[in-house]
Design a protein around this motif. Structure first.
Motif, mmCIF file in Angstrom:
data_model
loop_
_atom_site.group_PDB
_atom_site.id
_atom_site.type_symbol
_atom_site.label_atom_id
_atom_site.label_comp_id
_atom_site.label_asym_id
_atom_site.label_seq_id
_atom_site.Cartn_x
_atom_site.Cartn_y
_atom_site.Cartn_z
ATOM 1 N N VAL A 211 92.622 -0.676 28.963
ATOM 2 C CA VAL A 211 93.036 -1.369 30.191
ATOM 3 C C VAL A 211 94.411 -1.998 30.015
ATOM 4 N N TRP A 212 94.657 -2.597 28.876
ATOM 5 C CA TRP A 212 95.942 -3.262 28.662
ATOM 6 C C TRP A 212 97.102 -2.266 28.678
ATOM 7 N N THR A 213 96.882 -1.064 28.173
ATOM 8 C CA THR A 213 97.938 -0.050 28.221
ATOM 9 C C THR A 213 98.197 0.430 29.653
ATOM 10 N N LEU A 218 98.325 -0.232 36.935
ATOM 11 C CA LEU A 218 97.435 -0.953 37.844
ATOM 12 C C LEU A 218 98.231 -1.711 38.901
ATOM 13 N N ASP A 219 99.389 -2.254 38.507
ATOM 14 C CA ASP A 219 100.242 -2.920 39.493
ATOM 15 C C ASP A 219 100.677 -1.950 40.583
ATOM 16 N N VAL A 220 100.950 -0.709 40.196
ATOM 17 C CA VAL A 220 101.355 0.297 41.170
ATOM 18 C C VAL A 220 100.168 0.738 42.026
ATOM 19 N N LEU A 221 99.007 0.917 41.409
ATOM 20 C CA LEU A 221 97.818 1.317 42.163
ATOM 21 C C LEU A 221 97.462 0.280 43.223
ATOM 22 N N ALA A 222 97.724 -0.991 42.949
ATOM 23 C CA ALA A 222 97.411 -2.049 43.907
ATOM 24 C C ALA A 222 98.266 -1.956 45.164
ATOM 25 N N LEU A 223 99.361 -1.221 45.100
ATOM 26 C CA LEU A 223 100.224 -1.059 46.271
ATOM 27 C C LEU A 223 99.696 -0.032 47.261
ATOM 28 N N VAL A 233 102.994 8.122 40.259
ATOM 29 C CA VAL A 233 101.741 7.881 39.559
ATOM 30 C C VAL A 233 100.686 8.872 40.030
ATOM 31 N N ASP A 234 100.010 9.505 39.095
ATOM 32 C CA ASP A 234 98.913 10.413 39.420
ATOM 33 C C ASP A 234 97.724 9.574 39.883
ATOM 34 N N HIS A 235 97.656 9.346 41.181
ATOM 35 C CA HIS A 235 96.704 8.377 41.740
ATOM 36 C C HIS A 235 95.254 8.743 41.420
ATOM 37 N N GLN A 236 94.850 9.975 41.683
ATOM 38 C CA GLN A 236 93.453 10.359 41.492
ATOM 39 C C GLN A 236 93.036 10.245 40.032
ATOM 40 N N ARG A 237 93.884 10.703 39.136
ATOM 41 C CA ARG A 237 93.552 10.640 37.711
ATOM 42 C C ARG A 237 93.428 9.205 37.228
ATOM 43 N N LYS A 238 94.353 8.345 37.651
ATOM 44 C CA LYS A 238 94.297 6.948 37.238
ATOM 45 C C LYS A 238 93.071 6.248 37.824
ATOM 46 N N VAL A 239 92.759 6.538 39.085
ATOM 47 C CA VAL A 239 91.602 5.911 39.725
ATOM 48 C C VAL A 239 90.310 6.318 39.019
ATOM 49 N N LEU A 240 90.182 7.586 38.690
ATOM 50 C CA LEU A 240 88.991 8.037 37.970
ATOM 51 C C LEU A 240 88.871 7.361 36.608
ATOM 52 N N ARG A 241 89.983 7.199 35.932
ATOM 53 C CA ARG A 241 89.945 6.529 34.635
ATOM 54 C C ARG A 241 89.525 5.067 34.796
ATOM 55 N N VAL A 242 90.063 4.402 35.814
ATOM 56 C CA VAL A 242 89.703 3.008 36.054
ATOM 57 C C VAL A 242 88.225 2.882 36.419
ATOM 58 N N LEU A 243 87.725 3.783 37.259
ATOM 59 C CA LEU A 243 86.316 3.741 37.649
ATOM 60 C C LEU A 243 85.402 3.985 36.445
ATOM 61 N N ALA A 244 85.814 4.889 35.559
ATOM 62 C CA ALA A 244 85.018 5.136 34.354
ATOM 63 C C ALA A 244 84.976 3.889 33.468
ATOM 64 N N LEU A 245 86.109 3.191 33.346
ATOM 65 C CA LEU A 245 86.143 1.957 32.564
ATOM 66 C C LEU A 245 85.265 0.887 33.210
ATOM 67 N N CYS A 246 85.327 0.784 34.538
ATOM 68 C CA CYS A 246 84.473 -0.176 35.250
ATOM 69 C C CYS A 246 82.999 0.108 34.984
ATOM 70 N N GLY A 276 98.802 -17.259 40.715
ATOM 71 C CA GLY A 276 99.938 -17.243 41.626
ATOM 72 C C GLY A 276 100.716 -15.944 41.614
ATOM 73 N N THR A 277 100.109 -14.863 41.134
ATOM 74 C CA THR A 277 100.755 -13.560 41.070
ATOM 75 C C THR A 277 99.694 -12.481 41.097
ATOM 76 N N HIS A 278 100.101 -11.255 41.472
ATOM 77 C CA HIS A 278 99.186 -10.124 41.471
ATOM 78 C C HIS A 278 99.422 -9.195 40.280
ATOM 79 N N ARG A 279 100.298 -9.582 39.364
ATOM 80 C CA ARG A 279 100.567 -8.751 38.192
ATOM 81 C C ARG A 279 99.368 -8.795 37.250
ATOM 82 N N HIS A 280 98.907 -7.614 36.873
ATOM 83 C CA HIS A 280 97.679 -7.535 36.079
ATOM 84 C C HIS A 280 97.864 -8.066 34.656
ATOM 85 N N ALA A 281 99.081 -8.149 34.186
ATOM 86 C CA ALA A 281 99.321 -8.730 32.870
ATOM 87 C C ALA A 281 98.893 -10.188 32.834
ATOM 88 N N TYR A 282 98.850 -10.853 33.989
ATOM 89 C CA TYR A 282 98.409 -12.244 34.075
ATOM 90 C C TYR A 282 97.014 -12.372 34.689
#
Length: 334
Positions: A211-213, A218-223, A233-246, A276-282
């Motif tokens: 997730v940290w990498t 994730l900041d881009v996906l939130a847009l 960004v390969d949206h479908q591939r990233k979303v599938l990876r995020v869903l698998a992690l979830c 106070g921010t939407h950046r996932h690093a925080y």
């Protein structure tokens, strides 16, 4: 549908970052989390530390592990669904956990289930939930209609099916075994096996590293999908990876202590508010630290302030339900 009740993070007004402020807030949260852990371990235990420590240390470890898993998975799920009132539990994981617990006792009997090695039972529960998520993702995203909203709707339908099957089996089993099932359906941090904690910690560490990498993606996906594709960004591939992690994070936490439906909703929205921010690093570490403060601090207050007159999961569900209603009302006004 729930997605219509709240605007996506892309169109919500985003407060600007103010230099080191988010970092300072993370440091303060980390300090509060350390104080909560130390207080839970030491209050009333200094005179008999050798006797009390072996009981409290596994509980703290379980609370920290579950808190991190639920907080991070909720933030990830809200990012890819572009909705702040959804949690991974809407996919039916809690209902599937209830079905597994009820089904095991219905088929094998309470004596066999209680005598089952914890690692075996953990493996069965984790495998069942991961298999369900894998089949669901493959069915939805492998077909012509690759829609996150369809995925959520199908998850809700399966959750209703699992609850109905669980309710049917609970009505026909022996009343004594029904009480055992009911006890297993409430989240509990007592009696978690050290072996399970070790296995869960390894899985959690690997998931958090991945997730940290992905934090900038994730900041881009939130847009939103269109913006993410336009930025390369390969949206479908990233979303599938995020869903698998979830799915993996929720499966581990649920198999360890049981379901906590609204906890992730509570800490994720508080993290957005406090950082106070939407950046996932925080936001991600902020939500994780808030989860630790809530679980460990809440358990400390319950044990030493109220004498364990109630269960922490009940209070969390109550507070999370209020936050959920508030978010619905707020979205409706908008």
């Amino acid at each position: 549908m729930a997605a219509d009740t709240m605007p996506s993070p892309a169109i919500m007004q985003r407060p600007a970052d103010h230099g080191p402020a988010p970092v300072l807030r993370l440091v303060l949260l980390a300090g509060v989390a350390v104080v909560a852990v130390v207080a839970y371990l030491t209050i009333g235990a200094l005179d008999a530390w050798s006797l009390i420590a072996p009981l409290r240390l596994p509980r703290v470890a379980a609370m920290v592990l579950v808190g991190l898993a639920i907080a991070v998975s909720t933030v990830l799920f809200q990012t890819v669904t572009e909705n702040r009132i959804l949690t991974p539990s809407i996919m039916g994981f809690d209902s599937l956990y209830a079905l597994i617990q009820t089904g095991l006792i219905f088929v094998l009997g309470s004596t066999t289930v209680i005598g089952m090695p914890p690692l075996v039972r953990f493996g069965v529960e984790l495998t069942a939930m991961m298999l369900f998520s894998a089949l669901l993702y493959r069915w939805i995203f492998g077909g012509p209609r690759r829609s996150l909203y369809l995925l959520v709707l199908v998850g809700i339908v399966f959750g209703t099916l699992f609850r109905s099957l669980s309710a049917f089996m609970q009505r026909v089993i022996d009343p004594n075994e029904f009480l055992i099932v009911q006890d297993r359906l409430f989240a509990s941090f007592n009696g978690v096996s050290p072996t399970l904690l070790a296995v869960g910690s390894v899985v959690l560490a690997l998931c958090l590293a991945v997730v940290w990498t992905m934090r900038r993606d994730l900041d881009v996906l939130a847009l939103g999908r269109d913006t993410a594709l336009a930025l390369g960004v390969d949206h479908q591939r990233k979303v599938l990876r995020v869903l698998a992690l979830c799915a993996l994070l929720v499966s581990v936490s649920t198999a360890l202590v049981g379901p906590i439906t609204f906890f992730g909703l509570l800490v994720a929205n508080l993290a957005y508010l406090l950082m106070g921010t939407h950046r996932h690093a925080y936001v991600l570490p902020g939500a994780a630290l808030l989860a630790v403060v809530t679980l460990v601090g809440g358990q400390t207050v319950l044990e030493h302030g109220f004498g364990l007159d109630t269960v922490l999961s009940v209070i969390i569900e109550f507070a999370g339900g209020i936050v959920f209603i508030a978010l619905l009302v707020r979205g409706g006004k908008r």
